[in-house]
Structure formats: C-alpha cells, structure tokens
Write an enzyme that holds these catalytic residues in place. Structure first.
Site, PDB file in Angstrom:
ATOM      1  N   GLY A 264       0.841  -1.201   0.000  1.00 44.56           N
ATOM      2  CA  GLY A 264       0.000   0.000   0.000  1.00 44.56           C
ATOM      3  C   GLY A 264       0.870   1.242   0.000  1.00 44.56           C
ATOM      4  O   GLY A 264       0.517   2.263   0.597  1.00 44.56           O
TER       5      GLY A 264
ATOM      6  N   ARG B 261       0.484   5.640  -1.595  1.00 46.03           N
ATOM      7  CA  ARG B 261      -0.008   6.910  -1.023  1.00 46.03           C
ATOM      8  C   ARG B 261      -0.150   6.766   0.499  1.00 46.03           C
ATOM      9  O   ARG B 261       0.076   5.695   1.054  1.00 46.03           O
ATOM     10  CB  ARG B 261      -1.339   7.277  -1.655  1.00 46.03           C
ATOM     11  CG  ARG B 261      -2.452   6.318  -1.282  1.00 46.03           C
ATOM     12  CD  ARG B 261      -3.779   6.689  -1.912  1.00 46.03           C
ATOM     13  NE  ARG B 261      -4.848   5.988  -1.232  1.00 46.03           N
ATOM     14  CZ  ARG B 261      -5.959   5.581  -1.818  1.00 46.03           C
ATOM     15  NH1 ARG B 261      -6.149   5.818  -3.094  1.00 46.03           N
ATOM     16  NH2 ARG B 261      -6.881   4.963  -1.116  1.00 46.03           N
TER      17      ARG B 261
ATOM     18  N   ASP C  17      -1.616  -7.440  -5.849  1.00 43.38           N
ATOM     19  CA  ASP C  17      -2.751  -7.521  -4.919  1.00 43.38           C
ATOM     20  C   ASP C  17      -2.308  -8.432  -3.777  1.00 43.38           C
ATOM     21  O   ASP C  17      -2.090  -9.630  -3.985  1.00 43.38           O
ATOM     22  CB  ASP C  17      -3.966  -8.105  -5.648  1.00 43.38           C
ATOM     23  CG  ASP C  17      -5.174  -8.278  -4.745  1.00 43.38           C
ATOM     24  OD1 ASP C  17      -5.034  -8.163  -3.507  1.00 43.38           O
ATOM     25  OD2 ASP C  17      -6.262  -8.548  -5.273  1.00 43.38           O
ATOM     26  N   VAL C  18      -2.175  -7.865  -2.588  1.00 47.17           N
ATOM     27  CA  VAL C  18      -1.620  -8.653  -1.477  1.00 47.17           C
ATOM     28  C   VAL C  18      -2.519  -9.822  -1.062  1.00 47.17           C
ATOM     29  O   VAL C  18      -2.066 -10.721  -0.353  1.00 47.17           O
ATOM     30  CB  VAL C  18      -1.315  -7.778  -0.234  1.00 47.17           C
ATOM     31  CG1 VAL C  18      -0.216  -6.761  -0.534  1.00 47.17           C
ATOM     32  CG2 VAL C  18      -2.561  -7.100   0.314  1.00 47.17           C
TER      33      VAL C  18
ATOM     34  N   SER D 158      -5.091  -0.644  14.118  1.00 50.50           N
ATOM     35  CA  SER D 158      -5.849   0.608  14.143  1.00 50.50           C
ATOM     36  C   SER D 158      -6.479   0.784  15.523  1.00 50.50           C
ATOM     37  O   SER D 158      -6.752  -0.206  16.226  1.00 50.50           O
ATOM     38  CB  SER D 158      -6.965   0.542  13.094  1.00 50.50           C
ATOM     39  OG  SER D 158      -7.891   1.591  13.274  1.00 50.50           O
TER      40      SER D 158
ATOM     41  N   TYR E 267     -13.719  -4.213   9.703  1.00 57.40           N
ATOM     42  CA  TYR E 267     -12.406  -3.572   9.863  1.00 57.40           C
ATOM     43  C   TYR E 267     -11.875  -3.743  11.298  1.00 57.40           C
ATOM     44  O   TYR E 267     -10.697  -4.025  11.512  1.00 57.40           O
ATOM     45  CB  TYR E 267     -12.563  -2.101   9.502  1.00 57.40           C
ATOM     46  CG  TYR E 267     -11.302  -1.274   9.484  1.00 57.40           C
ATOM     47  CD1 TYR E 267     -10.406  -1.364   8.428  1.00 57.40           C
ATOM     48  CD2 TYR E 267     -11.024  -0.368  10.510  1.00 57.40           C
ATOM     49  CE1 TYR E 267      -9.260  -0.576   8.392  1.00 57.40           C
ATOM     50  CE2 TYR E 267      -9.885   0.427  10.483  1.00 57.40           C
ATOM     51  CZ  TYR E 267      -9.010   0.318   9.416  1.00 57.40           C
ATOM     52  OH  TYR E 267      -7.881   1.102   9.395  1.00 57.40           O
ATOM     53  N   ALA E 268     -12.768  -3.573  12.281  1.00 56.39           N
ATOM     54  CA  ALA E 268     -12.347  -3.732  13.682  1.00 56.39           C
ATOM     55  C   ALA E 268     -11.864  -5.157  13.941  1.00 56.39           C
ATOM     56  O   ALA E 268     -10.850  -5.366  14.618  1.00 56.39           O
ATOM     57  CB  ALA E 268     -13.509  -3.386  14.622  1.00 56.39           C
TER      58      ALA E 268
ATOM     59  N   ALA F  77     -10.674  -7.240  11.679  1.00 60.55           N
ATOM     60  CA  ALA F  77      -9.409  -7.441  10.960  1.00 60.55           C
ATOM     61  C   ALA F  77      -8.248  -6.791  11.707  1.00 60.55           C
ATOM     62  O   ALA F  77      -7.169  -7.384  11.846  1.00 60.55           O
ATOM     63  CB  ALA F  77      -9.516  -6.863   9.545  1.00 60.55           C
ATOM     64  N   LYS F  78      -8.479  -5.573  12.216  1.00 59.26           N
ATOM     65  CA  LYS F  78      -7.385  -4.862  12.878  1.00 59.26           C
ATOM     66  C   LYS F  78      -7.063  -5.447  14.261  1.00 59.26           C
ATOM     67  O   LYS F  78      -5.915  -5.384  14.720  1.00 59.26           O
ATOM     68  CB  LYS F  78      -7.710  -3.366  12.967  1.00 59.26           C
ATOM     69  CG  LYS F  78      -7.691  -2.664  11.607  1.00 59.26           C
ATOM     70  CD  LYS F  78      -6.398  -2.914  10.845  1.00 59.26           C
ATOM     71  CE  LYS F  78      -6.140  -1.906   9.753  1.00 59.26           C
ATOM     72  NZ  LYS F  78      -4.925  -2.237   8.957  1.00 59.26           N
TER      73      LYS F  78
END
Ligand code: NAP
Length: 253
Positions: free
Chosen positions: A13, A16, A63-64, A142, A154-155, A157-158
């Site tokens: 990633g 940017r 693509d990871v 995160s 997302y939570a 995964a993080k």
C-alpha cells in the site's frame, strides 16, 4: 550482512498515505524500498520521491490478497533489490457499514486485504529473513481494533492483526526476526477523506471535529505513523517484539 549491503524493505500500500510516507522514511534511513501497491503505475510518485532524494526504490504491482501475485512479487523484489528483510504490512481498505447492512462481500474484502494479505506477504518474506538471520515485520492495526461503530469487519481485521503480530513474534524470534504492530488513530489520508465523504462532511470540518476528541488537539499525519514504524523496523529495536503501539495523539479508552 556485510556493511556494504543495503537492507531491503517492502511497504505494501506504498502508493499513497501512510505507506508512501513510510517508504520515503525507510529509504531516507538507507534502505532500498519496494513500493508495492495494487497498481504499479500508482507507485511512481513514491518511487520518484525516493530516487530524487538519492535513494533506491522499485514499484511493484501486486494484490496482497492474491497468493500467486504475492509469490511473484516477492521473488521479483529479491531478484531486483535483494532479500526483503523488512516488511511493512500496510495495504488496507474500508468497506464500512452497520452490521445489518453489511454484505458478506464487504466482510470478505476487508478480511482478505488486511489479514490474508499480511499472512501471504509475511509467509513469502519470512524465508528471506530466516536465511538472513534478521527480520523486521511491522503490521498496521488501528484504534478501531478496540471497536468502532460501522466497522465490524475492519475492527475484527485490525484486532486480528494484533494476534497475528504476537504469534509471528513468538514463532520467528529465534531467527532474529521481530514483529510489532502500529495502531494509528485518526490520520489524514485518502482513507479518512473517503470516510468524510461517506458521512457527508467536508474533509476539513471532519478533521477539525476529530481533533477536538484527541488530547494533542490535532489529527495525525502519515509521517507521525512512519516515525513509529521506522522505530520498529530499525536495527536498534531487536529486543522489542510482539508489541502494539497506539499512535493516536493520546491514550484510548
Ligand atoms: P490509503 O490512503 O487508503 O492507502 C492504502 C493503500 O493500500 C492504497 O494505495 C490502496 O490502493 C492500497 N491497497 C488496497 N488494497 C490493496 C491490495 N489488495 N493490495 C495492495 N495494495 C492495496 O490508506 P491509509 O490511510 O494510508 O492507511 C494505511 C494503513 O493504515 C491501512 O492498513 C489502514 O487500515 C491503516 N490505518 C489508517 C488510519 C487512518 O486514519 N488513515 C487509521 C488506522 C489505521 P488503491 O488506492 O488502489 O485501493
């Protein structure tokens, strides 16, 4: 490693945001950097910034979450730059929604990029690290790992990144490899800009509102995170492993 050899870092990633700032920072510290992102052409700016400052970098499209692409990319990095012994698993996406509106596809996408991606990249790079007797893996978690409305995927995964990190630290420590996690709070990037758009706020107003909730009274910038990543990636951090560092302008509840 001889003193003339240059350590090779991979930043996923890296086109940017936090990834780009990290790639630039690691290059400034003397590492050759593979700037990896979905679109190879999108890595051009980061690579040019590094080479303009006298550093060494290559752009890698990958693509990871794709096993074959990761294997090919890491083989290419080893051939073009040398054995990758520093890995920053930074690539990320958001697919926010409340649980009852979240599609299985949005769940899978977030799991695949963050967790499967970090797994595939770490597995591909670890053999080079083991051979070198040295490695540094830094995984982006995160503040959302502590739970955040609209981010059940997302939570999870993080938070998963933190367990992944601690397990890597336990498995790989005997090979001279450390694994640590940096968990940013609000950082001004395209990711938070997209969130502002999604909730119908201007980005400046969104940042100003976020800043009032942060003890240092400002939002973070990508370099704030690159600084923390650079510490974990450094030679001097060899006795620091399995840690999670929240970089959020204050403590989190
Ligand atoms: P960003 O500006 O959105 O950059 C993420 C980069 O990852 C993009 O260039 C994106 O490419 C790339 N990417 C997405 N999917 C990929 C894949 N499958 N393979 C390879 N590259 C892929 O995000 P950021 O804000 O810098 O965030 C970087 C990391 O920090 C992420 O892991 C994020 O979850 C984490 N983080 C960010 C914040 C924040 O406030 N910004 C807070 C906590 C944690 P495309 O543009 O082509 O999609």
């Amino acid at each position: 490693m001889s003193t003339t050899e240059q350590r090779v870092a991979v930043v996923t990633g890296g086109a940017r945001g936090i990834g780009a700032a990290t790639a630039v920072r690691l290059a400034a510290e003397g590492r050759a950097v593979a700037v990896l992102d979905l679109d190879e052409a999108a890595c051009k700016d980061t690579v040019e910034q590094i080479t303009a400052a006298g550093g060494k970098a290559v752009a890698i499209g990958c693509d990871v979450s794709d096993e074959a692409q990761v294997e090919t990319a890491v083989a290419r990095i080893a051939a073009e730059l040398g054995a990758p012994t520093i890995l920053v698993n930074n690539a990320g996406v958001l697919r926010d929604n409340l649980l009852f509106k979240m599609s299985a596809n949005d769940w899978d996408t977030v799991m695949n990029v963050h967790l499967r991606g970090a797994f595939l990249m770490s597995r591909a790079c670890q053999k080079h690290m083991v051979d070198a007797g040295f490695g540094r893996i830094v995984n982006l978690s995160s503040s959302s790992a502590l739970g955040n409305r609209g981010q059940v995927n997302y939570a999870a995964a993080k938070a998963g990144m933190q367990g992944f990190t601690k397990t890597l630290a336990k498995e790989l420590g005997k090979f001279g490899i450390t694994a640590n996690s940096v968990a940013p709070g609000f950082i001004a990037t395209e990711m938070t800009k997209a969130t502002a758009e999604r909730v119908g706020m201007g980005f400046e107003d969104f940042q100003a509102a976020a800043a009032t909730q942060i003890p240092v009274q400002r939002v973070g910038n990508p370099e704030d995170i690159a600084n923390a990543i650079a510490f974990f990636a450094g030679e001097a951090a060899g006795f620091v492993s399995g840690q999670v560092l929240y970089v959020a302008g204050g403590p989190l509840d």
